[in-house]
Design a protein around this motif. Sequence first.
Motif, PDB file in Angstrom:
ATOM      1  N   LEU A  17     -31.973  44.449 -59.357  1.00 36.73           N
ATOM      2  CA  LEU A  17     -32.593  45.655 -59.895  1.00 36.73           C
ATOM      3  C   LEU A  17     -31.720  46.257 -60.996  1.00 36.73           C
ATOM      4  O   LEU A  17     -32.223  46.678 -62.050  1.00 36.73           O
ATOM      5  CB  LEU A  17     -32.821  46.675 -58.786  1.00 36.73           C
ATOM      6  N   SER A  18     -30.416  46.275 -60.771  1.00 35.18           N
ATOM      7  CA  SER A  18     -29.491  46.813 -61.764  1.00 35.18           C
ATOM      8  C   SER A  18     -29.537  46.002 -63.054  1.00 35.18           C
ATOM      9  O   SER A  18     -29.498  46.558 -64.160  1.00 35.18           O
ATOM     10  CB  SER A  18     -28.069  46.822 -61.195  1.00 35.18           C
ATOM     11  N   ARG A  19     -29.646  44.674 -62.909  1.00 33.37           N
ATOM     12  CA  ARG A  19     -29.721  43.787 -64.081  1.00 33.37           C
ATOM     13  C   ARG A  19     -30.961  44.090 -64.920  1.00 33.37           C
ATOM     14  O   ARG A  19     -30.882  44.187 -66.151  1.00 33.37           O
ATOM     15  CB  ARG A  19     -29.732  42.329 -63.622  1.00 33.37           C
ATOM     16  N   VAL A  20     -32.099  44.261 -64.257  1.00 37.11           N
ATOM     17  CA  VAL A  20     -33.334  44.559 -64.989  1.00 37.11           C
ATOM     18  C   VAL A  20     -33.252  45.934 -65.649  1.00 37.11           C
ATOM     19  O   VAL A  20     -33.641  46.107 -66.812  1.00 37.11           O
ATOM     20  CB  VAL A  20     -34.557  44.476 -64.048  1.00 37.11           C
ATOM     21  N   ILE A  21     -32.724  46.919 -64.931  1.00 42.24           N
ATOM     22  CA  ILE A  21     -32.595  48.260 -65.493  1.00 42.24           C
ATOM     23  C   ILE A  21     -31.701  48.248 -66.733  1.00 42.24           C
ATOM     24  O   ILE A  21     -31.996  48.896 -67.745  1.00 42.24           O
ATOM     25  CB  ILE A  21     -32.058  49.238 -64.429  1.00 42.24           C
ATOM     26  N   SER A  22     -30.624  47.482 -66.670  1.00 38.42           N
ATOM     27  CA  SER A  22     -29.701  47.422 -67.808  1.00 38.42           C
ATOM     28  C   SER A  22     -30.321  46.746 -69.022  1.00 38.42           C
ATOM     29  O   SER A  22     -29.874  46.963 -70.150  1.00 38.42           O
ATOM     30  CB  SER A  22     -28.414  46.694 -67.409  1.00 38.42           C
ATOM     31  N   ASN A  23     -31.361  45.945 -68.792  1.00 44.92           N
ATOM     32  CA  ASN A  23     -32.060  45.299 -69.908  1.00 44.92           C
ATOM     33  C   ASN A  23     -33.059  46.233 -70.584  1.00 44.92           C
ATOM     34  O   ASN A  23     -33.658  45.872 -71.604  1.00 44.92           O
ATOM     35  CB  ASN A  23     -32.809  44.046 -69.429  1.00 44.92           C
ATOM     36  N   GLY A  29     -42.771  41.360 -67.485  1.00 47.62           N
ATOM     37  CA  GLY A  29     -42.096  40.566 -68.500  1.00 47.62           C
ATOM     38  C   GLY A  29     -41.632  39.226 -67.964  1.00 47.62           C
ATOM     39  O   GLY A  29     -42.269  38.642 -67.083  1.00 47.62           O
ATOM     40  N   PRO A  30     -40.487  38.736 -68.449  1.00 49.12           N
ATOM     41  CA  PRO A  30     -40.015  37.392 -68.075  1.00 49.12           C
ATOM     42  C   PRO A  30     -39.692  37.220 -66.594  1.00 49.12           C
ATOM     43  O   PRO A  30     -39.809  36.110 -66.063  1.00 49.12           O
ATOM     44  CB  PRO A  30     -38.775  37.197 -68.948  1.00 49.12           C
ATOM     45  N   ARG A 217     -46.823  39.676 -72.561  1.00 47.12           N
ATOM     46  CA  ARG A 217     -45.921  40.480 -71.718  1.00 47.12           C
ATOM     47  C   ARG A 217     -44.729  39.657 -71.225  1.00 47.12           C
ATOM     48  O   ARG A 217     -43.626  40.190 -71.078  1.00 47.12           O
ATOM     49  CB  ARG A 217     -46.683  41.057 -70.521  1.00 47.12           C
ATOM     50  N   TYR A 218     -44.966  38.373 -70.948  1.00 43.15           N
ATOM     51  CA  TYR A 218     -43.856  37.509 -70.535  1.00 43.15           C
ATOM     52  C   TYR A 218     -42.736  37.502 -71.582  1.00 43.15           C
ATOM     53  O   TYR A 218     -41.566  37.295 -71.258  1.00 43.15           O
ATOM     54  CB  TYR A 218     -44.340  36.075 -70.331  1.00 43.15           C
ATOM     55  N   SER A 219     -43.109  37.693 -72.837  1.00 41.03           N
ATOM     56  CA  SER A 219     -42.134  37.680 -73.940  1.00 41.03           C
ATOM     57  C   SER A 219     -41.709  39.085 -74.356  1.00 41.03           C
ATOM     58  O   SER A 219     -41.177  39.278 -75.456  1.00 41.03           O
ATOM     59  CB  SER A 219     -42.741  36.953 -75.150  1.00 41.03           C
ATOM     60  N   LYS A 220     -41.981  40.066 -73.502  1.00 38.83           N
ATOM     61  CA  LYS A 220     -41.607  41.459 -73.741  1.00 38.83           C
ATOM     62  C   LYS A 220     -42.316  42.053 -74.958  1.00 38.83           C
ATOM     63  O   LYS A 220     -41.770  42.916 -75.659  1.00 38.83           O
ATOM     64  CB  LYS A 220     -40.091  41.612 -73.906  1.00 38.83           C
ATOM     65  N   THR A 221     -43.519  41.575 -75.237  1.00 37.15           N
ATOM     66  CA  THR A 221     -44.331  42.155 -76.294  1.00 37.15           C
ATOM     67  C   THR A 221     -45.660  42.570 -75.682  1.00 37.15           C
ATOM     68  O   THR A 221     -45.891  42.383 -74.496  1.00 37.15           O
ATOM     69  CB  THR A 221     -44.563  41.161 -77.442  1.00 37.15           C
ATOM     70  N   ARG A 222     -46.551  43.116 -76.486  1.00 36.54           N
ATOM     71  CA  ARG A 222     -47.854  43.507 -75.981  1.00 36.54           C
ATOM     72  C   ARG A 222     -48.891  43.409 -77.093  1.00 36.54           C
ATOM     73  O   ARG A 222     -48.548  43.283 -78.265  1.00 36.54           O
ATOM     74  CB  ARG A 222     -47.824  44.925 -75.424  1.00 36.54           C
ATOM     75  N   SER A 223     -50.158  43.467 -76.700  1.00 39.90           N
ATOM     76  CA  SER A 223     -51.250  43.382 -77.667  1.00 39.90           C
ATOM     77  C   SER A 223     -51.563  44.771 -78.225  1.00 39.90           C
ATOM     78  O   SER A 223     -51.742  45.716 -77.474  1.00 39.90           O
ATOM     79  CB  SER A 223     -52.503  42.819 -76.982  1.00 39.90           C
ATOM     80  N   TRP A 224     -51.623  44.877 -79.569  1.00 37.04           N
ATOM     81  CA  TRP A 224     -52.022  46.116 -80.209  1.00 37.04           C
ATOM     82  C   TRP A 224     -53.460  46.042 -80.718  1.00 37.04           C
ATOM     83  O   TRP A 224     -54.143  47.056 -80.800  1.00 37.04           O
ATOM     84  CB  TRP A 224     -51.064  46.435 -81.361  1.00 37.04           C
ATOM     85  N   GLN A 225     -53.888  44.861 -81.069  1.00 35.32           N
ATOM     86  CA  GLN A 225     -55.282  44.632 -81.441  1.00 35.32           C
ATOM     87  C   GLN A 225     -55.828  43.579 -80.492  1.00 35.32           C
ATOM     88  O   GLN A 225     -55.270  42.478 -80.398  1.00 35.32           O
ATOM     89  CB  GLN A 225     -55.396  44.163 -82.891  1.00 35.32           C
ATOM     90  N   ASP A 239     -41.286  43.826 -63.758  1.00 32.77           N
ATOM     91  CA  ASP A 239     -40.070  43.014 -63.695  1.00 32.77           C
ATOM     92  C   ASP A 239     -39.125  43.506 -62.603  1.00 32.77           C
ATOM     93  O   ASP A 239     -38.404  42.716 -61.980  1.00 32.77           O
ATOM     94  CB  ASP A 239     -39.352  43.022 -65.044  1.00 32.77           C
ATOM     95  N   LEU A 240     -39.100  44.819 -62.369  1.00 35.75           N
ATOM     96  CA  LEU A 240     -38.251  45.355 -61.299  1.00 35.75           C
ATOM     97  C   LEU A 240     -38.627  44.739 -59.957  1.00 35.75           C
ATOM     98  O   LEU A 240     -37.765  44.236 -59.219  1.00 35.75           O
ATOM     99  CB  LEU A 240     -38.404  46.875 -61.218  1.00 35.75           C
TER     100      LEU A 240
END
Length: 369
Positions: A17-23, A29-30, A217-225, A239-240
Amino acid sequence: MIKLSKSSVGKEEKAALSRVISNSYLGMGPEVELFEKELKDYIKTSKKVIAVSSGTAALHLSLQACDINSNHEVLVPSITYVASFQAITASGATPVPCDIDIDTGFIDILDAKKRLSSKTRAIMPVHYASNADQMGKVYEFAKKNNLRVIEDAAHSFGSYFDKYMVGHKGDIICFSFDGIKNITCGEGGAILTGDKKVFSKLRDIRLLGVKGDSARRYSKTRSWQFDVEEQGWRYHLSDLFAAMGREQLKKIDSFKDKRKKVVESYIYNLKKIDGLQLLKINYENNHQHIFPLRVLNKQRDKLKKYLEEKSIQTGFHYQPNHLLSKFKTKYRLKNSEIFGEEILSLPLHPELTKKDINHVINSIKSFFD
Protein backbone atom coordinates in the motif's frame (compact mmCIF):
# COMPACT_ATOMS: atom_id res chain seq x y z
CA MET A 1 -13.72 -12.67 22.14
CA ILE A 2 -12.69 -15.34 19.64
CA LYS A 3 -13.82 -13.82 16.37
CA LEU A 4 -15.96 -15.66 13.83
CA SER A 5 -13.85 -14.28 10.97
CA LYS A 6 -10.90 -11.95 10.67
CA SER A 7 -8.70 -10.28 8.07
CA SER A 8 -5.16 -11.64 8.12
CA VAL A 9 -2.81 -8.92 6.87
CA GLY A 10 0.75 -8.00 7.77
CA LYS A 11 3.78 -5.92 6.91
CA GLU A 12 3.81 -7.11 3.30
CA GLU A 13 0.37 -5.65 2.59
CA LYS A 14 1.33 -2.42 4.39
CA ALA A 15 4.49 -2.14 2.28
CA ALA A 16 2.50 -2.72 -0.92
CA LEU A 17 0.00 0.00 0.00
CA SER A 18 2.84 2.38 0.85
CA ARG A 19 4.50 1.64 -2.51
CA VAL A 20 1.34 2.50 -4.43
CA ILE A 21 0.73 5.65 -2.38
CA SER A 22 4.29 6.82 -3.03
CA ASN A 23 3.68 6.42 -6.77
CA SER A 24 0.88 9.01 -6.48
CA TYR A 25 -1.50 6.91 -8.59
CA LEU A 26 -4.26 5.27 -6.56
CA GLY A 27 -6.90 4.47 -9.18
CA MET A 28 -7.11 1.56 -11.62
CA GLY A 29 -3.71 1.08 -13.24
CA PRO A 30 -0.82 -1.37 -13.70
CA GLU A 31 -1.33 -3.08 -10.32
CA VAL A 32 -4.81 -4.16 -11.44
CA GLU A 33 -3.45 -5.59 -14.68
CA LEU A 34 -0.77 -7.52 -12.78
CA PHE A 35 -3.31 -8.81 -10.25
CA GLU A 36 -5.52 -10.10 -13.07
CA LYS A 37 -2.56 -11.89 -14.65
CA GLU A 38 -1.50 -13.43 -11.33
CA LEU A 39 -5.04 -14.66 -10.62
CA LYS A 40 -5.10 -16.29 -14.04
CA ASP A 41 -1.71 -17.93 -13.44
CA TYR A 42 -2.69 -19.17 -9.98
CA ILE A 43 -5.86 -20.84 -11.26
CA LYS A 44 -3.98 -22.15 -14.33
CA THR A 45 -6.78 -21.21 -16.68
CA SER A 46 -7.08 -19.97 -20.23
CA LYS A 47 -10.01 -17.79 -19.23
CA LYS A 48 -9.89 -14.01 -19.18
CA VAL A 49 -9.92 -12.27 -15.79
CA ILE A 50 -11.63 -8.99 -14.91
CA ALA A 51 -10.92 -7.47 -11.48
CA VAL A 52 -13.79 -5.46 -10.01
CA SER A 53 -14.74 -3.61 -6.85
CA SER A 54 -16.65 -6.43 -5.09
CA GLY A 55 -18.13 -9.89 -5.48
CA THR A 56 -21.58 -8.32 -5.77
CA ALA A 57 -20.34 -6.09 -8.60
CA ALA A 58 -18.96 -9.22 -10.28
CA LEU A 59 -22.38 -10.89 -10.23
CA HIS A 60 -24.21 -7.74 -11.39
CA LEU A 61 -21.81 -7.10 -14.28
CA SER A 62 -21.92 -10.75 -15.36
CA LEU A 63 -25.70 -10.72 -15.59
CA GLN A 64 -25.69 -7.54 -17.64
CA ALA A 65 -22.93 -8.83 -19.93
CA CYS A 66 -25.17 -11.84 -20.67
CA ASP A 67 -27.96 -9.43 -21.74
CA ILE A 68 -30.13 -10.47 -18.79
CA ASN A 69 -32.70 -7.78 -18.04
CA SER A 70 -36.19 -7.01 -16.72
CA ASN A 71 -37.76 -9.56 -19.05
CA HIS A 72 -35.87 -12.42 -17.47
CA GLU A 73 -35.67 -14.66 -14.39
CA VAL A 74 -32.62 -16.16 -12.69
CA LEU A 75 -32.67 -19.34 -10.57
CA VAL A 76 -30.78 -18.93 -7.28
CA PRO A 77 -30.69 -20.89 -3.99
CA SER A 78 -32.58 -19.27 -1.14
CA ILE A 79 -29.66 -20.00 1.20
CA THR A 80 -27.06 -17.41 0.25
CA TYR A 81 -26.08 -13.93 1.33
CA VAL A 82 -28.58 -11.34 0.11
CA ALA A 83 -25.90 -9.95 -2.25
CA SER A 84 -26.70 -12.72 -4.74
CA PHE A 85 -30.35 -11.65 -4.87
CA GLN A 86 -29.55 -7.94 -4.97
CA ALA A 87 -27.19 -8.43 -7.91
CA ILE A 88 -30.02 -10.07 -9.85
CA THR A 89 -32.53 -7.30 -9.12
CA ALA A 90 -29.87 -4.68 -9.94
CA SER A 91 -29.76 -6.13 -13.46
CA GLY A 92 -33.54 -5.70 -13.66
CA ALA A 93 -34.17 -9.45 -13.61
CA THR A 94 -36.27 -11.40 -11.12
CA PRO A 95 -34.55 -13.80 -8.70
CA VAL A 96 -36.41 -17.11 -8.41
CA PRO A 97 -35.55 -18.72 -5.05
CA CYS A 98 -34.88 -22.48 -5.15
CA ASP A 99 -34.58 -24.99 -2.35
CA ILE A 100 -31.31 -26.61 -1.27
CA ASP A 101 -29.89 -30.01 -0.52
CA ILE A 102 -30.16 -29.91 3.27
CA ASP A 103 -26.99 -31.99 3.70
CA THR A 104 -24.77 -29.57 1.74
CA GLY A 105 -26.52 -26.21 1.43
CA PHE A 106 -26.11 -26.43 -2.37
CA ILE A 107 -28.94 -25.65 -4.79
CA ASP A 108 -31.39 -28.54 -5.31
CA ILE A 109 -31.52 -29.10 -9.08
CA LEU A 110 -34.81 -31.02 -8.87
CA ASP A 111 -36.42 -28.04 -7.17
CA ALA A 112 -34.80 -25.65 -9.67
CA LYS A 113 -36.38 -27.68 -12.47
CA LYS A 114 -39.82 -26.92 -10.98
CA ARG A 115 -39.07 -23.17 -11.06
CA LEU A 116 -38.24 -23.02 -14.79
CA SER A 117 -40.35 -20.74 -16.96
CA SER A 118 -40.20 -19.20 -20.42
CA LYS A 119 -38.43 -16.21 -18.80
CA THR A 120 -35.60 -18.22 -17.20
CA ARG A 121 -32.26 -17.20 -18.70
CA ALA A 122 -29.67 -18.18 -16.10
CA ILE A 123 -28.89 -20.16 -12.99
CA MET A 124 -26.69 -18.75 -10.21
CA PRO A 125 -25.35 -21.65 -8.10
CA VAL A 126 -23.67 -20.63 -4.86
CA HIS A 127 -20.57 -22.53 -3.72
CA TYR A 128 -21.92 -22.75 -0.20
CA ALA A 129 -19.19 -23.34 2.40
CA SER A 130 -16.63 -23.49 -0.44
CA ASN A 131 -18.23 -26.62 -1.90
CA ALA A 132 -18.37 -26.93 -5.71
CA ASP A 133 -18.69 -30.71 -5.95
CA GLN A 134 -22.19 -30.63 -7.45
CA MET A 135 -21.39 -28.15 -10.22
CA GLY A 136 -21.44 -30.98 -12.78
CA LYS A 137 -25.19 -31.40 -12.20
CA VAL A 138 -25.70 -27.66 -12.62
CA TYR A 139 -23.99 -27.62 -16.01
CA GLU A 140 -25.97 -30.64 -17.22
CA PHE A 141 -29.18 -28.89 -16.18
CA ALA A 142 -28.11 -25.60 -17.77
CA LYS A 143 -27.13 -27.23 -21.06
CA LYS A 144 -30.44 -29.07 -21.28
CA ASN A 145 -32.41 -25.86 -20.68
CA ASN A 146 -30.17 -23.42 -22.59
CA LEU A 147 -29.24 -21.38 -19.50
CA ARG A 148 -26.19 -19.27 -18.72
CA VAL A 149 -24.35 -20.34 -15.55
CA ILE A 150 -23.07 -17.52 -13.36
CA GLU A 151 -21.22 -19.14 -10.46
CA ASP A 152 -21.29 -17.30 -7.15
CA ALA A 153 -17.90 -18.59 -6.03
CA ALA A 154 -17.44 -16.01 -3.27
CA HIS A 155 -16.63 -18.76 -0.74
CA SER A 156 -14.42 -20.97 -2.87
CA PHE A 157 -11.33 -19.14 -4.11
CA GLY A 158 -8.52 -21.70 -3.89
CA SER A 159 -10.91 -24.69 -3.79
CA TYR A 160 -11.07 -27.53 -6.31
CA PHE A 161 -13.78 -28.95 -8.54
CA ASP A 162 -13.28 -32.07 -10.65
CA LYS A 163 -9.47 -32.05 -10.20
CA TYR A 164 -9.26 -28.41 -11.34
CA MET A 165 -9.16 -25.25 -9.29
CA VAL A 166 -12.49 -23.40 -9.16
CA GLY A 167 -12.42 -20.90 -12.02
CA HIS A 168 -10.38 -23.12 -14.33
CA LYS A 169 -13.46 -24.12 -16.32
CA GLY A 170 -17.09 -23.14 -16.53
CA ASP A 171 -19.21 -20.38 -18.05
CA ILE A 172 -18.80 -17.32 -15.78
CA ILE A 173 -17.22 -17.54 -12.33
CA CYS A 174 -17.40 -14.70 -9.78
CA PHE A 175 -15.09 -14.36 -6.77
CA SER A 176 -15.12 -12.03 -3.77
CA PHE A 177 -12.05 -10.58 -2.06
CA ASP A 178 -13.69 -8.60 0.75
CA GLY A 179 -12.16 -8.23 4.18
CA ILE A 180 -12.89 -11.75 5.47
CA LYS A 181 -12.68 -13.91 2.35
CA ASN A 182 -10.00 -16.52 1.59
CA ILE A 183 -7.79 -13.70 0.34
CA THR A 184 -8.67 -10.03 0.69
CA CYS A 185 -8.10 -6.82 -1.21
CA GLY A 186 -9.90 -4.92 1.54
CA GLU A 187 -12.75 -4.82 -0.97
CA GLY A 188 -12.70 -6.46 -4.37
CA GLY A 189 -13.80 -9.23 -6.66
CA ALA A 190 -13.05 -10.90 -9.99
CA ILE A 191 -14.87 -12.43 -12.96
CA LEU A 192 -13.50 -15.26 -15.10
CA THR A 193 -14.96 -16.21 -18.46
CA GLY A 194 -13.95 -17.71 -21.78
CA ASP A 195 -16.77 -15.95 -23.63
CA LYS A 196 -15.07 -13.26 -25.72
CA LYS A 197 -18.25 -11.24 -26.21
CA VAL A 198 -19.01 -11.25 -22.47
CA PHE A 199 -15.40 -10.35 -21.65
CA SER A 200 -15.42 -7.42 -24.06
CA LYS A 201 -18.59 -6.06 -22.44
CA LEU A 202 -17.24 -6.57 -18.93
CA ARG A 203 -14.08 -4.56 -19.63
CA ASP A 204 -16.13 -1.54 -20.64
CA ILE A 205 -19.13 -1.63 -18.30
CA ARG A 206 -16.96 -1.90 -15.16
CA LEU A 207 -15.67 1.57 -16.18
CA LEU A 208 -18.94 3.42 -16.85
CA GLY A 209 -19.24 1.87 -20.30
CA VAL A 210 -16.39 3.96 -21.72
CA LYS A 211 -15.19 2.05 -24.77
CA GLY A 212 -11.60 0.82 -24.50
CA ASP A 213 -10.80 2.68 -21.28
CA SER A 214 -9.54 -0.40 -19.39
CA ALA A 215 -6.41 -0.72 -21.54
CA ARG A 216 -5.63 2.98 -21.11
CA ARG A 217 -6.03 2.81 -17.32
CA TYR A 218 -3.46 0.00 -17.16
CA SER A 219 -0.98 2.54 -18.56
CA LYS A 220 -2.01 5.27 -16.09
CA THR A 221 -3.87 7.23 -18.75
CA ARG A 222 -7.55 7.72 -19.49
CA SER A 223 -9.94 8.44 -22.34
CA TRP A 224 -10.87 12.09 -22.93
CA GLN A 225 -12.78 11.52 -26.16
CA PHE A 226 -14.81 8.33 -26.20
CA ASP A 227 -18.05 6.57 -26.98
CA VAL A 228 -20.51 4.81 -24.64
CA GLU A 229 -22.86 2.16 -26.01
CA GLU A 230 -24.57 0.87 -22.88
CA GLN A 231 -25.11 1.39 -19.16
CA GLY A 232 -21.89 1.17 -17.20
CA TRP A 233 -20.85 1.39 -13.54
CA ARG A 234 -17.94 2.49 -11.38
CA TYR A 235 -17.09 -1.09 -10.50
CA HIS A 236 -13.38 -1.13 -11.34
CA LEU A 237 -10.71 -2.10 -8.80
CA SER A 238 -8.10 0.42 -7.63
CA ASP A 239 -4.35 -0.11 -7.64
CA LEU A 240 -4.39 0.21 -3.84
CA PHE A 241 -6.72 -2.77 -3.45
CA ALA A 242 -5.00 -4.74 -6.22
CA ALA A 243 -1.61 -4.31 -4.53
CA MET A 244 -3.01 -5.78 -1.32
CA GLY A 245 -4.57 -8.65 -3.27
CA ARG A 246 -1.25 -9.46 -4.95
CA GLU A 247 0.44 -9.83 -1.56
CA GLN A 248 -2.44 -11.93 -0.22
CA LEU A 249 -2.19 -14.25 -3.23
CA LYS A 250 1.40 -15.05 -2.22
CA LYS A 251 0.11 -16.23 1.17
CA ILE A 252 -2.84 -18.31 0.02
CA ASP A 253 -1.18 -21.70 0.53
CA SER A 254 -0.34 -20.76 4.11
CA PHE A 255 -3.88 -19.52 4.70
CA LYS A 256 -5.29 -22.71 3.25
CA ASP A 257 -3.11 -24.95 5.45
CA LYS A 258 -4.08 -23.04 8.60
CA ARG A 259 -7.80 -23.16 7.80
CA LYS A 260 -7.57 -26.86 6.98
CA LYS A 261 -6.08 -27.63 10.40
CA VAL A 262 -8.93 -25.80 12.13
CA VAL A 263 -11.51 -27.67 10.05
CA GLU A 264 -9.86 -31.04 10.73
CA SER A 265 -9.94 -30.36 14.48
CA TYR A 266 -13.61 -29.41 14.35
CA ILE A 267 -14.57 -32.49 12.34
CA TYR A 268 -12.58 -34.92 14.50
CA ASN A 269 -13.96 -33.59 17.78
CA LEU A 270 -17.54 -32.72 16.86
CA LYS A 271 -18.64 -35.40 14.40
CA LYS A 272 -19.98 -37.78 17.05
CA ILE A 273 -21.86 -35.28 19.20
CA ASP A 274 -25.57 -36.01 19.35
CA GLY A 275 -27.44 -32.87 18.44
CA LEU A 276 -24.95 -31.71 15.79
CA GLN A 277 -24.93 -32.51 12.07
CA LEU A 278 -21.85 -31.68 9.98
CA LEU A 279 -22.31 -30.83 6.32
CA LYS A 280 -21.72 -33.74 3.97
CA ILE A 281 -19.22 -32.03 1.69
CA ASN A 282 -15.72 -32.84 0.45
CA TYR A 283 -13.67 -30.72 2.85
CA GLU A 284 -10.46 -32.11 1.34
CA ASN A 285 -11.14 -30.22 -1.92
CA ASN A 286 -11.98 -26.95 -0.21
CA HIS A 287 -10.19 -23.81 0.83
CA GLN A 288 -12.73 -23.50 3.62
CA HIS A 289 -14.16 -19.99 4.01
CA ILE A 290 -16.75 -20.78 6.71
CA PHE A 291 -17.47 -23.79 8.92
CA PRO A 292 -21.25 -24.08 9.33
CA LEU A 293 -22.95 -27.01 11.04
CA ARG A 294 -26.55 -27.85 11.84
CA VAL A 295 -27.67 -27.69 15.47
CA LEU A 296 -30.65 -30.03 15.83
CA ASN A 297 -33.64 -30.14 18.18
CA LYS A 298 -34.13 -26.35 18.27
CA GLN A 299 -30.94 -25.85 20.29
CA ARG A 300 -29.17 -23.49 17.84
CA ASP A 301 -29.99 -20.17 19.49
CA LYS A 302 -29.27 -21.57 22.98
CA LEU A 303 -25.87 -22.83 21.80
CA LYS A 304 -25.08 -19.48 20.18
CA LYS A 305 -25.88 -17.63 23.42
CA TYR A 306 -23.87 -20.12 25.48
CA LEU A 307 -20.82 -19.69 23.23
CA GLU A 308 -21.09 -15.91 23.40
CA GLU A 309 -20.98 -16.20 27.19
CA LYS A 310 -17.75 -18.16 26.69
CA SER A 311 -16.37 -15.29 24.52
CA ILE A 312 -16.85 -17.20 21.25
CA GLN A 313 -18.42 -15.40 18.30
CA THR A 314 -20.63 -17.40 15.92
CA GLY A 315 -22.82 -16.54 12.94
CA PHE A 316 -25.73 -17.59 10.73
CA HIS A 317 -24.89 -18.44 7.09
CA TYR A 318 -27.66 -17.73 6.06
CA GLN A 319 -31.31 -16.88 6.63
CA PRO A 320 -33.54 -17.90 3.70
CA ASN A 321 -33.91 -15.04 1.23
CA HIS A 322 -37.37 -16.17 0.14
CA LEU A 323 -38.65 -15.10 3.59
CA LEU A 324 -37.31 -11.53 3.29
CA SER A 325 -39.88 -8.84 2.51
CA LYS A 326 -38.34 -7.87 -0.84
CA PHE A 327 -38.00 -11.45 -2.13
CA LYS A 328 -40.89 -13.19 -0.35
CA THR A 329 -42.43 -16.10 -2.28
CA LYS A 330 -45.89 -17.58 -2.25
CA TYR A 331 -44.38 -21.07 -2.10
CA ARG A 332 -42.50 -22.79 0.72
CA LEU A 333 -38.94 -24.07 0.53
CA LYS A 334 -38.90 -26.67 3.29
CA ASN A 335 -35.20 -27.53 3.39
CA SER A 336 -34.11 -23.89 3.24
CA GLU A 337 -36.41 -23.01 6.13
CA ILE A 338 -35.16 -25.87 8.30
CA PHE A 339 -31.56 -25.06 7.38
CA GLY A 340 -32.04 -21.39 8.23
CA GLU A 341 -33.23 -22.31 11.73
CA GLU A 342 -30.45 -24.84 12.42
CA ILE A 343 -27.28 -23.48 10.82
CA LEU A 344 -24.51 -22.06 13.00
CA SER A 345 -21.02 -21.09 11.82
CA LEU A 346 -18.00 -21.55 14.09
CA PRO A 347 -14.89 -19.33 14.14
CA LEU A 348 -12.63 -19.95 11.13
CA HIS A 349 -9.68 -17.81 10.05
CA PRO A 350 -5.88 -18.21 9.79
CA GLU A 351 -5.12 -16.47 13.08
CA LEU A 352 -6.95 -18.89 15.36
CA THR A 353 -4.56 -20.45 17.88
CA LYS A 354 -4.63 -24.04 19.11
CA LYS A 355 -5.85 -22.67 22.43
CA ASP A 356 -8.71 -20.87 20.64
CA ILE A 357 -9.72 -24.00 18.74
CA ASN A 358 -9.68 -26.16 21.87
CA HIS A 359 -11.76 -23.58 23.74
CA VAL A 360 -14.41 -23.63 20.98
CA ILE A 361 -14.52 -27.44 20.91
CA ASN A 362 -14.57 -27.87 24.69
CA SER A 363 -17.27 -25.23 25.08
CA ILE A 364 -19.51 -27.02 22.55
CA LYS A 365 -18.94 -30.35 24.30
CA SER A 366 -19.72 -28.71 27.62
CA PHE A 367 -23.02 -27.36 26.28
CA PHE A 368 -24.18 -30.77 25.09
CA ASP A 369 -22.91 -32.56 28.20
